[in-house]
Design a protein around this motif. Structure first.
Motif, PDB file in Angstrom:
ATOM      1  N   THR A  37     -10.211  50.837  18.437  1.00 47.12           N
ATOM      2  CA  THR A  37     -11.165  50.241  19.381  1.00 47.12           C
ATOM      3  C   THR A  37     -10.562  49.977  20.752  1.00 47.12           C
ATOM      4  OG1 THR A  37     -12.257  49.184  17.509  1.00 47.12           O
ATOM      5  CG2 THR A  37     -12.827  48.368  19.698  1.00 47.12           C
ATOM      6  N   VAL A  38      -9.401  49.346  20.819  1.00 46.88           N
ATOM      7  CA  VAL A  38      -8.813  49.025  22.119  1.00 46.88           C
ATOM      8  C   VAL A  38      -7.450  49.694  22.261  1.00 46.88           C
ATOM      9  CG1 VAL A  38      -8.121  47.220  23.714  1.00 46.88           C
ATOM     10  CG2 VAL A  38     -10.003  46.797  22.157  1.00 46.88           C
ATOM     11  N   PRO A  39      -7.382  50.764  23.067  1.00 53.01           N
ATOM     12  CA  PRO A  39      -6.083  51.395  23.292  1.00 53.01           C
ATOM     13  C   PRO A  39      -5.134  50.374  23.940  1.00 53.01           C
ATOM     14  CG  PRO A  39      -7.873  52.690  24.276  1.00 53.01           C
ATOM     15  CD  PRO A  39      -8.453  51.391  23.853  1.00 53.01           C
ATOM     16  N   GLY A  40      -3.939  50.268  23.449  1.00 62.09           N
ATOM     17  CA  GLY A  40      -2.973  49.377  24.059  1.00 62.09           C
ATOM     18  C   GLY A  40      -2.950  47.979  23.488  1.00 62.09           C
ATOM     19  N   ALA A  41      -3.884  47.666  22.598  1.00 58.16           N
ATOM     20  CA  ALA A  41      -3.842  46.340  21.973  1.00 58.16           C
ATOM     21  C   ALA A  41      -2.589  46.213  21.112  1.00 58.16           C
ATOM     22  CB  ALA A  41      -5.083  46.120  21.116  1.00 58.16           C
ATOM     23  N   LYS A  42      -1.964  45.044  21.178  1.00 57.55           N
ATOM     24  CA  LYS A  42      -0.823  44.734  20.320  1.00 57.55           C
ATOM     25  C   LYS A  42      -1.272  43.636  19.378  1.00 57.55           C
ATOM     26  CE  LYS A  42       1.957  47.676  22.065  1.00 57.55           C
ATOM     27  NZ  LYS A  42       2.318  48.849  21.231  1.00 57.55           N
ATOM     28  N   PHE A  43      -0.985  43.801  18.092  1.00 58.48           N
ATOM     29  CA  PHE A  43      -1.574  42.853  17.154  1.00 58.48           C
ATOM     30  C   PHE A  43      -0.835  42.843  15.829  1.00 58.48           C
ATOM     31  CE2 PHE A  43      -3.413  45.795  14.127  1.00 58.48           C
ATOM     32  CZ  PHE A  43      -3.365  46.973  14.848  1.00 58.48           C
ATOM     33  N   ALA A  44      -1.151  41.833  15.037  1.00 58.13           N
ATOM     34  CA  ALA A  44      -0.687  41.758  13.662  1.00 58.13           C
ATOM     35  C   ALA A  44      -1.806  41.167  12.831  1.00 58.13           C
ATOM     36  CB  ALA A  44       0.553  40.881  13.559  1.00 58.13           C
ATOM     37  N   VAL A  45      -1.939  41.693  11.607  1.00 57.41           N
ATOM     38  CA  VAL A  45      -2.916  41.148  10.673  1.00 57.41           C
ATOM     39  C   VAL A  45      -2.197  40.772   9.380  1.00 57.41           C
ATOM     40  CG1 VAL A  45      -3.575  43.472   9.924  1.00 57.41           C
ATOM     41  CG2 VAL A  45      -5.091  41.562   9.459  1.00 57.41           C
ATOM     42  N   ALA A  46      -2.511  39.586   8.876  1.00 61.36           N
ATOM     43  CA  ALA A  46      -1.948  39.123   7.605  1.00 61.36           C
ATOM     44  C   ALA A  46      -3.094  38.727   6.691  1.00 61.36           C
ATOM     45  CB  ALA A  46      -1.027  37.922   7.840  1.00 61.36           C
ATOM     46  N   PHE A  47      -2.995  39.161   5.437  1.00 64.07           N
ATOM     47  CA  PHE A  47      -4.074  38.949   4.460  1.00 64.07           C
ATOM     48  C   PHE A  47      -3.482  38.344   3.194  1.00 64.07           C
ATOM     49  CE2 PHE A  47      -6.151  40.714   0.623  1.00 64.07           C
ATOM     50  CZ  PHE A  47      -7.389  40.120   0.744  1.00 64.07           C
ATOM     51  N   ALA A  93      -6.135  42.538  24.312  1.00 64.20           N
ATOM     52  CA  ALA A  93      -7.517  42.775  23.883  1.00 64.20           C
ATOM     53  C   ALA A  93      -8.121  41.400  23.671  1.00 64.20           C
ATOM     54  CB  ALA A  93      -7.574  43.572  22.594  1.00 64.20           C
ATOM     55  N   TYR A  94      -9.436  41.340  23.682  1.00 68.67           N
ATOM     56  CA  TYR A  94     -10.123  40.069  23.544  1.00 68.67           C
ATOM     57  C   TYR A  94     -11.052  40.126  22.345  1.00 68.67           C
ATOM     58  CZ  TYR A  94      -7.984  39.559  27.987  1.00 68.67           C
ATOM     59  OH  TYR A  94      -7.026  39.510  28.957  1.00 68.67           O
ATOM     60  N   PRO A  95     -11.337  38.995  21.755  1.00 67.68           N
ATOM     61  CA  PRO A  95     -12.221  39.014  20.575  1.00 67.68           C
ATOM     62  C   PRO A  95     -13.530  39.739  20.846  1.00 67.68           C
ATOM     63  CG  PRO A  95     -11.216  36.850  20.781  1.00 67.68           C
ATOM     64  CD  PRO A  95     -10.813  37.637  22.016  1.00 67.68           C
ATOM     65  N   ILE A  96     -14.065  39.593  22.054  1.00 66.07           N
ATOM     66  CA  ILE A  96     -15.336  40.253  22.373  1.00 66.07           C
ATOM     67  C   ILE A  96     -15.236  41.763  22.189  1.00 66.07           C
ATOM     68  CG2 ILE A  96     -14.984  40.660  24.848  1.00 66.07           C
ATOM     69  CD1 ILE A  96     -17.759  39.564  25.336  1.00 66.07           C
TER      70      ILE A  96
END
Lengths: 166, 166, 166, 166, 166, 166
Positions: A37-47, A93-96
Motif C-alpha cells: 500500500t505505501v511504498p517506503g513505509a517502515k514498520f513492524a507487526v507483532a501478533f 505512512a499514516y493510519p489513514i
C-alpha cells in the motif's frame, strides 16, 4: 478477574494500529498489506499466537535504529499479553493510508485504535489469559469547537492537501 | 455495575465468531453470507434481539448431531445476554474464509473474535442490560519467536497450502 | 482506574452509530459518507479530537429543531470524553443503509454499536483520559424464539420490504 | 485493427472467472485468494505478463487429471493473448463464493465474466497486441419470466439453500 | 460476428446501472442491495439468465405508473440480449448512493455504466449469442474546464451538499 | 458505427489507471483517494463530463515539469472522448497501492486497466459519442513460464519486498 492498565510504547514519529486477529498467518498478511500500500513505509507487526507454543509472531521491514520498531511492537504485544491481539507500528505512512487494507486482511477481526497519541490499554486478567477491554487514545476533549475553530480545521485539512482548497 | 466472566461453548471442530450487529434480519443475512461463501459449511448463528420481545433469533443449516451447533450458539447468546450481540459457530469452514463476508454483512458493527480457542467473554451488567467489554481468546504469549520459529511458521503456512511454497 | 457508565442521548426517531476513528478529518469524511449514501438523511457527527486543542469536532446538515441532532451528538461526545471516539446521530436513514459506508471511511477503526435502543457506554477513566470498554445496547434477551416466532420474523422482514416475499 | 472471436475451454464441472489485472504477482495473489476462501477448491490461474519476457504466469493447486485445469487455464490465456488478462478455472467452488475476494485482490482491475456457460471472447488485434472487448456468456434470453417462473426461481434458490425457505 | 448498437430506454427521472453478473439469484440480491441502502428508492432490476430456460429474471418494488421501471428494465435486457447482463433502473436514488452496494453484491462481475444520460450499448452478435463491448454514455467532451469552470464545479458540488462548504 | 484505436500518452515513470465513472465529483473524489493513500504520490486525474457543458474535469497535485501529468491526463481524456471515462496518471506510487481505493470511490463503475505499458484504447464512434470497448495493455504473451521462470518470478517478487523471503 483483575483489571489493569498497560501503556503502549510508540517510538518517535511512529503510529500505532492495535487490533484483534486470529491465526499466525496474520503477521505475514499484515506485512504484505502494508508493503503493497505505501511504498517506503517502515514498520513492524507483532501478533500474539494464542494456542500451542503461544509465541509472539513478528514481521518487520525496519532494519534501522537497532530494530526499534520491531522491538517496540514485540514489547507492546508482550505487555498486552492478550491472545490474538496484534500491534502494528509504522513510520513514513499514516493510519489513514493503511486502515482499509488492515481491515480487509483475511484474518483481522477488529481494530481498536490508530494513533500517534499516548495510549493506555485497559485489560482484564483472568485465570485463562487476558482481554483487551478498551483503549485510552490521547486526551479527553476540553471543549467544543467554535465556528472559527471549524473554519481553521477545514483550512488545515486543505493546507496539508488532504482535501481540495476551493 | 458488575463485571462478570462467561465462558463460551465451542463444540468439537467448530470455530466461533462473536460480534455486534443490529436488527433481527442479522440472523438471516449472516446465514446467507456463510452459505454463499463456503459450500459445505455447517453452522448456526444466534442474534440477541434487544428491544420488543427480546428473543434470541437463530438460523442454522446444521441438522446433524442433535442440532449441536444451534444449541451451542443459542446457549452462548443467552450466556452473553448482551443486546445485539451475535454468535456464529461453524464447522467445515474457517474464520479466514468467512471474516470478510461477515464484516460486510449490512447489519454487522463489530467482530470481537474469531477462534477455536477457549473463550471467556468479559461482561458488564447494569440495571439496563449487558455489555461485552472484551474477549479472552486462548492463552497469553509465553515468549517471542526465534529465527527458527519464524522459519517453521513460514513453512507451516506453506505446508497447509495457504501460501505458495517457493 | 475507575469504571463508569454514561447514558447516550438519542433524540426521537434518531439512530446512533458510535465508533472509534482518528484524525480531525473524520468529521468531514463521515459527513460525506452519509450525504452520498442516503438522500434526505438528516444527521450530525461529533468527533473527539484527542491531542492539541482537544476539541469536539462537529459537522451536521440538520438545521431544524434548534439543531437537536447536533446538540445531542456533541453532548454524547462530551459525556463519553474518550479520545478519538465519534458519535453519529441520524434521522430519515437507518444504520443498515449506512454501516458499510461508515466502516469504509478512511479514518474509522471500529464501530461499537448502531441502534435506536437505549444505550449505556461503559467507560474507564484513567489519569490520562477515557476508554470506551463496551456498550449496553437495549435489553438482554428474555427467551429463545419458537418456530412460530421465526416465521413471524421472516414475515416481518418481508412485509417491510427488506427481503422478497415469495 | 482486426476483430476476432475465441472460444474458452471450460473443463467439465469447472467455472471460469475472466478478468484484467496487472503485475506478475497477480498469479500468486489470486492463488491465495482462492485457497483462503474455499477449503477444498481445486483451481488454476493463468496471467498474461505484458512486458519483458511476456510469459503466461501460472499457479495451480490441482495435481489431478493430468493437470487439466492448469492446461486449460494456460490454453485460454494463450488463446486470448491479451496483455494483463487473467483466467481462473475452479472446481469444488462457485463464482459466488469467490468473486468478492477476486475483486479485492490488490492487482485486479476488472472481472469480465464468471460462468460455467460456453464462453466466446470478442477480441481486437492491433499491431501492438490484443484487447478483450467483451464476452458472450451463454445464450441470449428467449423470453421473460412469468409469475410462475418467478415463483419457481425463488423456490429453486431456497431449495439449494442459498436463501432461507420461509 | 456482427457489431450493432442498441439504445437503452431510461424513463424520466430514472438512472441506469448496467452490469455483468451470473446466476439467477442476482435479481433477488440486487433487489435487497437497493432496498437496504436507500429508503424510498423505486427501482426494477432485470437479469438475463444465460442457460436452461434463458429467461429475463425481474424484481421490482415499483408498483406505480403502469410498472414503467419494470417494463423498461425488461425491454433493455431484451434489447441487449447478452447473457448474464443486468439492468437496474432506479428513481429517488442516485448511482452514487448505490454503486458500492451493487459492486459488492455476491454475483456481480462488472458495472459498465451508471448514468442518467442517453446510452447506446455497443454489442457483438455471434452464432452463440451477444456480448456487451462498450457503452456510449452521454456526449463526448467539448473542451477542457478553465479555472473558472473548476471553481464553479467545486461550488456546485458544495451547493448541493455533497461536499462541505468551507 | 466506426471502430478506432487511440494510443494513450504515459509520461516517463508514470502509471495509468483508466476507468468509467459518473458525475463531475469524480475528479475531486479520486484526488482524495490518491492523496489519502500514498504520501508523496504525484498525479493528475481527468474526467469526461458527459452532459451539459461536457468539459474535461481535472484535478492534480503535480506542479512540476510544466504540469506534465495534468497535460497528459487531459490529452488522454480528450483523445478517448468517451463520456464518463476517467484517466489517472500517477508517479511515486503504483497501481497496486491504489486500485482498491479507486475501485471504492463512490462514483467509479469500472477500471479498464492499470499499467505502465504502452496502451491502445479500442473505441467505437457513433452519432451520439464514443464508447471504450477494450484496452491493448502491453504485448501478447510469447510463451508459458517454465519451472525455472516460476522460481525466478517468486524470487523477484520477494526481492523487491512485496512478499516475504522465507
Amino acid at each position: 478477574m483483575e483489571l489493569l492498565t498497560v501503556r503502549m510504547q510508540i517510538p518517535d514519529g511512529a503510529n500505532l494500529i492495535l487490533g484483534q486477529a486470529h491465526f499466525i498467518k496474520t503477521a505475514e498478511d499484515l506485512y504484505e498489506a502494508v508493503v503493497n500500500t505505501v511504498p517506503g513505509a517502515k514498520f513492524a507487526v507483532a501478533f500474539n499466537e494464542a494456542s500451542g507454543p503461544c509465541l509472539v509472531r513478528v514481521e518487520s521491514n525496519d532494519e534501522s535504529n537497532d530494530h526499534e520498531l520491531r522491538r517496540a511492537a514485540v514489547a507492546n504485544a508482550q505487555a498486552l499479553a492478550a491472545g490474538h491481539a496484534f500491534v502494528l507500528l509504522v513510520r513514513n505512512a499514516y493510519p489513514i493510508n493503511l486502515l482499509g487494507r488492515v481491515r480487509d486482511c483475511f484474518e483481522v477481526c477488529a481494530i481498536f485504535c490508530a494513533t500517534a497519541n499516548p495510549v493506555e490499554a485497559i485489560l482484564a486478567q483472568t485465570g485463562q489469559g487476558r482481554a483487551i477491554l478498551g483503549i485510552v487514545d490521547g486526551s479527553s476533549p476540553k471543549g467544543v469547537e467554535t465556528e472559527d475553530d471549524t473554519k481553521k480545521r477545514h483550512e488545515f485539512v486543505r493546507k496539508i492537501g488532504y482535501k481540495l482548497e476551493c
